[in-house]
Design a protein around this motif. Structure first.
Motif, PDB file in Angstrom:
ATOM      1  N   MET A 112      -6.533   1.366  -2.278  1.00 22.61           N
ATOM      2  CA  MET A 112      -7.475   2.481  -2.412  1.00 22.61           C
ATOM      3  C   MET A 112      -8.908   2.003  -2.625  1.00 22.61           C
ATOM      4  SD  MET A 112      -5.309   4.962  -4.878  1.00 22.61           S
ATOM      5  CE  MET A 112      -3.536   5.020  -4.698  1.00 22.61           C
ATOM      6  N   ASN A 157       0.836  -1.192   0.000  1.00 18.88           N
ATOM      7  CA  ASN A 157       0.000   0.000   0.000  1.00 18.88           C
ATOM      8  C   ASN A 157       0.881   1.257   0.000  1.00 18.88           C
ATOM      9  OD1 ASN A 157      -1.618   2.150   0.797  1.00 18.88           O
ATOM     10  ND2 ASN A 157      -2.201   1.265   2.755  1.00 18.88           N
ATOM     11  N   TYR A 189      -4.420   7.776 -10.431  1.00 22.33           N
ATOM     12  CA  TYR A 189      -3.310   6.877 -10.131  1.00 22.33           C
ATOM     13  C   TYR A 189      -3.354   5.647 -11.049  1.00 22.33           C
ATOM     14  CZ  TYR A 189       0.029   4.830  -6.764  1.00 22.33           C
ATOM     15  OH  TYR A 189       1.137   4.313  -6.136  1.00 22.33           O
ATOM     16  N   LEU A 242       3.976   4.275  -6.830  1.00 26.80           N
ATOM     17  CA  LEU A 242       4.587   5.125  -7.851  1.00 26.80           C
ATOM     18  C   LEU A 242       5.283   6.311  -7.199  1.00 26.80           C
ATOM     19  CD1 LEU A 242       1.532   5.010 -10.246  1.00 26.80           C
ATOM     20  CD2 LEU A 242       3.684   3.774 -10.496  1.00 26.80           C
ATOM     21  N   GLY A 243       4.738   6.712  -6.053  1.00 21.15           N
ATOM     22  CA  GLY A 243       5.323   7.834  -5.321  1.00 21.15           C
ATOM     23  C   GLY A 243       6.792   7.610  -4.980  1.00 21.15           C
ATOM     24  N   ASN A 244       7.157   6.363  -4.672  1.00 21.92           N
ATOM     25  CA  ASN A 244       8.535   6.083  -4.276  1.00 21.92           C
ATOM     26  C   ASN A 244       9.513   6.247  -5.432  1.00 21.92           C
ATOM     27  OD1 ASN A 244       6.614   4.688  -2.554  1.00 21.92           O
ATOM     28  ND2 ASN A 244       8.405   3.952  -1.467  1.00 21.92           N
ATOM     29  N   THR A 284      -6.816   4.913   4.046  1.00 23.12           N
ATOM     30  CA  THR A 284      -6.530   3.577   3.542  1.00 23.12           C
ATOM     31  C   THR A 284      -5.969   2.665   4.633  1.00 23.12           C
ATOM     32  OG1 THR A 284      -5.623   4.907   1.749  1.00 23.12           O
ATOM     33  CG2 THR A 284      -5.664   2.550   1.430  1.00 23.12           C
ATOM     34  N   SER A 288      -0.785  -0.515  -4.440  1.00 21.66           N
ATOM     35  CA  SER A 288      -1.319   0.715  -3.841  1.00 21.66           C
ATOM     36  C   SER A 288      -2.762   0.953  -4.285  1.00 21.66           C
ATOM     37  CB  SER A 288      -0.475   1.923  -4.233  1.00 21.66           C
ATOM     38  OG  SER A 288       0.816   1.797  -3.722  1.00 21.66           O
ATOM     39  N   THR A 304       3.784   9.195   0.277  1.00 20.78           N
ATOM     40  CA  THR A 304       4.499   7.930   0.178  1.00 20.78           C
ATOM     41  C   THR A 304       4.069   6.936   1.250  1.00 20.78           C
ATOM     42  OG1 THR A 304       6.641   6.887  -0.091  1.00 20.78           O
ATOM     43  CG2 THR A 304       6.528   8.610   1.552  1.00 20.78           C
ATOM     44  N   LEU A 305       3.754   7.430   2.443  1.00 23.21           N
ATOM     45  CA  LEU A 305       3.324   6.497   3.485  1.00 23.21           C
ATOM     46  C   LEU A 305       1.833   6.178   3.381  1.00 23.21           C
ATOM     47  CD1 LEU A 305       5.232   7.926   6.577  1.00 23.21           C
ATOM     48  CD2 LEU A 305       5.743   5.805   5.363  1.00 23.21           C
ATOM     49  N   SER A 306       1.142   6.812   2.467  1.00 23.43           N
ATOM     50  CA  SER A 306      -0.320   6.683   2.332  1.00 23.43           C
ATOM     51  C   SER A 306      -1.034   7.091   3.608  1.00 23.43           C
ATOM     52  CB  SER A 306      -0.774   5.266   1.992  1.00 23.43           C
ATOM     53  OG  SER A 306       0.026   4.650   1.065  1.00 23.43           O
ATOM     54  N   MET A 335      -5.185   9.366   4.270  1.00 21.27           N
ATOM     55  CA  MET A 335      -6.060   8.918   3.187  1.00 21.27           C
ATOM     56  C   MET A 335      -7.239   8.093   3.674  1.00 21.27           C
ATOM     57  SD  MET A 335      -4.428   9.139  -0.063  1.00 21.27           S
ATOM     58  CE  MET A 335      -5.271   7.776  -0.829  1.00 21.27           C
TER      59      MET A 335
HETATM   60  N1  PHE Z   1       1.808   5.563  -1.090  1.00 25.36           N
HETATM   61  C1  PHE Z   1       1.501   5.389  -2.459  1.00 25.36           C
HETATM   62  C2  PHE Z   1       2.682   5.799  -3.303  1.00 25.36           C
HETATM   63  O1  PHE Z   1       3.725   6.103  -2.806  1.00 25.36           O
HETATM   64  C3  PHE Z   1       0.300   6.160  -2.887  1.00 25.36           C
HETATM   65  C4  PHE Z   1      -0.911   5.879  -2.105  1.00 25.36           C
HETATM   66  C5  PHE Z   1      -1.556   6.886  -1.515  1.00 25.36           C
HETATM   67  C6  PHE Z   1      -1.407   4.596  -1.958  1.00 25.36           C
HETATM   68  C7  PHE Z   1      -2.670   6.620  -0.783  1.00 25.36           C
HETATM   69  C8  PHE Z   1      -2.531   4.315  -1.227  1.00 25.36           C
HETATM   70  C9  PHE Z   1      -3.168   5.350  -0.639  1.00 25.36           C
HETATM   71  O2  PHE Z   1       2.610   5.808  -4.501  1.00 25.36           O
END
Ligand code: PHE
Length: 561
Positions: free
Chosen positions: A355, A21, A109, A25-27, A254, A351, A247-249, A252
Motif C-alpha cells: 500500500m 500483497n 489496516y 488479514l483479509g484471508n 496497488t 500487504s 482479498t486479491l487487492s 486499489m
Molecule cells: N489483500 C489484502 C488482504 O487480504 C488487503 C489489501 C488490499 C492489500 C489492498 C493491499 C492492497 O488483507
C-alpha cells in the motif's frame, strides 16, 4: 523527469511480493467472517464465481496496465491510466483512487497489524496464560482505550502502532529488491508454515479431546457445504464480490504499481495467475481451516454465528483464540498463539508494504523525491490519517474507513478500469498487452469475459450497493416501486449510509424511550463518523490537487498529458 529507477530483483521475488500483497488479514479474518455472516456454504458459490468472472479478469487488467504504464515511466494510477487514453484529460483524476485508497486503507489496516504484533508479544511473555475468556475479552477492550496501563505498557496501542509504522517505513525505504522482496521471501514461507501447523490443529480437533465439544470438521462443513438457495440473493453476491476485491487487492491501484516495475517483454499472464491462485489457496484452504473450525469446536455453530454478528472477526481472533489455545496445554498454547498472531503479522505487513508503493511512486516520478523521503512521508501521512482510528476506534471511525476506502472505492475504481481497458483502450489492444510475453495461453473465452461480463458485473455490484433496498429484498422493492410506493433504501446501502439512516433510527428510538444518555452517545458517534468522512474526503481532494500540480509541471516540461 522521474528519478525512479526501481526494479524487481527476480521473478520469484516479484511473485512472492505480489502474493504477499494479496495474502493479508483479509484471508484470515475477513473471509471467515464474511462466509459466516452470509450463511456459510451459501457464500462459497457466489464467491468462486466472482473470483472467476471478476477477480481473474481484474488481475489481468491490472497487471497489464501496470506494465504498460511502467514503460512510460509511470508508477501510480493517475498517469498510468491517463497514458491509456491521452486525449481525454479526466482519467488522471479518476486515477486518484489508486493512491487515495492505499493511503486510507493503510491507515486502519496498519492499526490491526499492530495488534497482531502486540498479541505475539503477549503470547510470548505469557500474558494470556491462566486468563479466562472474560479476562482475554477485557484485555482487548482495555487495549483499545488510550492510557490504560492494565495491559502492561502505557499507551500500549499507540506504541505498537508506531512500531508497526516505523517497521513498514523502514522496509519501504530500502526499496523493492532491497526491502519488499526480502520481506516477502522471509514472511511468505513462514506464514505458510504457521498456517499449515494451525490448520492441522483446527481440522483434527476432536470432540472430547483438549476440552473441545465438537470436531473441527463441523466448522469446516459449515463453511463448505454448498447451499444453492443463496444464488438469488443479491446481498450475498455483493458480499462475495467485496471479499474477492479485498482479498486479491484489486481495485486499489496497488497491483498496477507493483506491475509497473516489470519489464516490457516479461510475462504478466502467468505471473498474475500464480499470485492470484496462491492467494486463493491461502484463503479457502488455510483461511477456512483455522479460526472457524477451532471456534466452532469449542462454542458450536450458533454461538460462533452470534459472536461474529456482534463483534466481527476481531472478537473471535483477538478475544477468543488466546483463551481457547490454553486448552492445548501451555507449550502448545504458546506456540499456537505465536503462530497465529505471527502469521497475521506476516500476512499484514506484506500487504501494508504494497500500500505504500503507489504514493511513493507518485512522489518519485512527479516530484523527483528520493525513495527514503518518499517512504518516510508515507509513514507520516498514514500516522496522521490513522490516529483518528486509534483514538476514536469505539466511535466507529475505523468502520467508516473500512467502508469508504476498503469497500466502496474498490468497486468504483475496478469499474472505471475495466471499462477503460475493454472499451476505451480497446479490448484488442488490451488483449495484445496481456498476451505479450505470456507464458501461458490465456483462454480465449476471457476476451469475451473481459469485454462484456466483467464490466457488467461491476456495474451490477455498484448499482446494487448504491440502491440496495430495505432488508436486501429486491423482488419486493421492485414490485413496490411499480406499485408507486417508492423505493425504501436499506440503511446499509450506500445512499442509506451517507445519510446515516441506521444511526438516525437508533437516535429516534432512544429519544422516544427517553434515554438521553444513549441519545448523547449516538450523537457523538455521528459527529465522529461525519468527521471521519470529512477527513477522507479532504485527503482525496488534496491528492487530486497534487495530481493537478504534477500535470501542470508535466506540461511545462513538454510532456503531453
Ligand atoms: N489483500 C489484502 C488482504 O487480504 C488487503 C489489501 C488490499 C492489500 C489492498 C493491499 C492492497 O488483507
Amino acid at each position: 523527469m522521474s528519478s525512479n529507477t526501481e526494479a524487481w530483483g527476480s521473478r520469484i521475488g516479484l511473485i512472492l511480493a505480489m502474493a504477499g500483497n494479496a495474502v493479508g488479514l483479509g484471508n484470515f479474518l475477513r473471509f471467515p467472517v464474511q462466509a459466516v455472516q452470509n450463511g456459510g456454504g451459501a457464500f462459497i458459490i457466489p464467491y468462486l464465481i466472482c473470483f472467476l468472472l471478476m477477480g481473474i479478469p481484474l488481475l489481468w487488467i491490472e497487471w497489464s496496465t501496470g506494465r504498460f504504464g511502467g514503460q512510460r515511466g509511470d508508477h501510480s494510477t493517475p498517469f498510468i491510466i491517463q497514458s491509456m487514453d491521452p486525449k481525454r484529460h479526466f482519467w488522471k483524476y479518476l486515477g486518484v483512487f489508486g493512491i487515495f485508497t492505499n493511503v486510507a486503507v493503510a491507515a486502519y489496516y496498519c492499526y490491526i497489524e499492530s495488534w497482531t504484533l502486540a498479541w505475539v508479544y503477549h503470547s510470548l511473555i505469557g500474558t494470556f496464560s491462566g486468563m479466562d475468556q472474560a479476562g482475554v475479552a477485557q484485555f482487548f477492550t482495555d487495549y483499545m482505550v488510550i492510557s490504560q496501563t492494565t495491559t502492561g505498557i502505557p499507551y500500549e496501542n499507540i506504541v505498537f502502532y508506531v512500531i508497526c509504522l516505523a517497521l513498514n517505513t523502514y522496509i519501504l525505504s530500502r526499496g523493492l529488491s532491497g526491502g519488499i522482496e526480502i520481506a516477502a521471501k522471509v514472511a511468505m514461507p513462514l506464514l505458510i508454515l504457521f498456517g499449515v501447523f494451525l490448520a492441522i490443529q483446527g481440522v483434527t480437533l476432536m470432540a472430547g479431546e483438549k476440552g473441545a465439544v465438537y470436531d473441527g470438521t463441523v466448522g469446516l462443513n459449515f463453511l463448505w457445504e454448498p447451499q444453492f438457495d443463496s444464488l438469488t440473493n443479491p446481498s450475498v453476491w455483493l458480499a462475495a464480490a467485496g471479499q474477492i476485491f479485498f482479498t486479491l487487492s484489486v481495485g486499489m491501484g496497488t497491483i498496477q504499481c507493483y506491475a509497473s516495475y516489470i519489464r516490457k517483454r516479461r510475462d504478466v499472464a502467468l505471473n498474475a495467475m500464480t499470485a492470484g491462485w496462491m492467494n486463493e489457496f491461502v484463503e479457502v484452504v488455510l483461511g477456512a481451516s483455522i479460526l472457524i473450525p477451532i471456534c466452532v469446536g469449542y462454542f458450536g455453530i450458533d454461538k460462533v454465528v452470534e459472536l461474529v454478528n456482534s463483534g466481527g472477526g476481531f472478537g473471535l481472533a483477538f478475544q477468543s483464540l488466546p483463551y481457547l489455545f490454553q486448552n492445548w496445554g501451555s507449550l502448545l498454547a504458546t506456540l499456537a498463539g505465536i503462530s497465529f498472531f505471527g502469521l497475521l503479522f506476516f500476512a499484514g505487513i506484506t500487504s501494508s508494504l504494497a500500500m505504500g508503493t503507489p504514493w511513493m511512486g507518485f512522489l518519485q516520478d512527479e516530484f523527483g523525491w528520493k525513495r527514503e523521503h518518499a517512504a518516510w512521508s508515507f509513514g507520516l501521512l498514514v500516522f496522521c490519517l490513522g490516529m483518528p482510528t486509534v483514538l476514536f476506534f469505539n466511535y466507529g471511525v475505523f468502520g467508516e474507513y473500512d467502508y469508504w476506502a476498503g469497500t466502496v472505492s474498490l468497486v468504483v475504481f475496478a469499474m472505471v478500469e475495466s471499462i477503460l481497458f475493454a472499451w476505451v483502450f480497446g479490448i484488442d489492444r488490451g488483449w495484445e498487452e496481456l498476451n505479450r510475453g505470456a507464458q501461458m495461453r490465456v483462454p480465449h473465452i476471457y476476451k469475451f469475459i473481459l469485454k462484456y461480463v466483467t464490466p457488467s458485473m461491476l456495474l451490477f455490484v455498484f448499482i446494487g450497493s448504491l440502491f440496495s433496498p430495505v432488508g436486501g429484498e429486491w423482488a419486493q422493492a421492485i414490485s413496490d416501486l411499480f406499485a408507486g410506493k417508492g423505493w425504501a433504501f436499506d440503511p446499509g446501502s450506500l445512499v442509506g449510509t451517507i445519510s446515516n439512516d441506521a444511526l438516525k433510527t437508533q437516535i429516534a428510538a432512544a429519544q422516544t424511550a427517553g434515554d438521553m444518555a444513549t441519545v448523547d452517545n449516538l450523537q457523538t458517534r455521528m459527529m465522529y463518523i461525519n468527521g471521519a468522512r470529512l477527513l477522507l474526503l479532504s485527503t482525496f481532494i488534496a491528492i487530486t490537487a497534487l495530481v493537478y500540480i504534477a500535470y501542470r509541471k508535466r506540461l511545462r516540461e513538454g510532456r503531453n498529458y
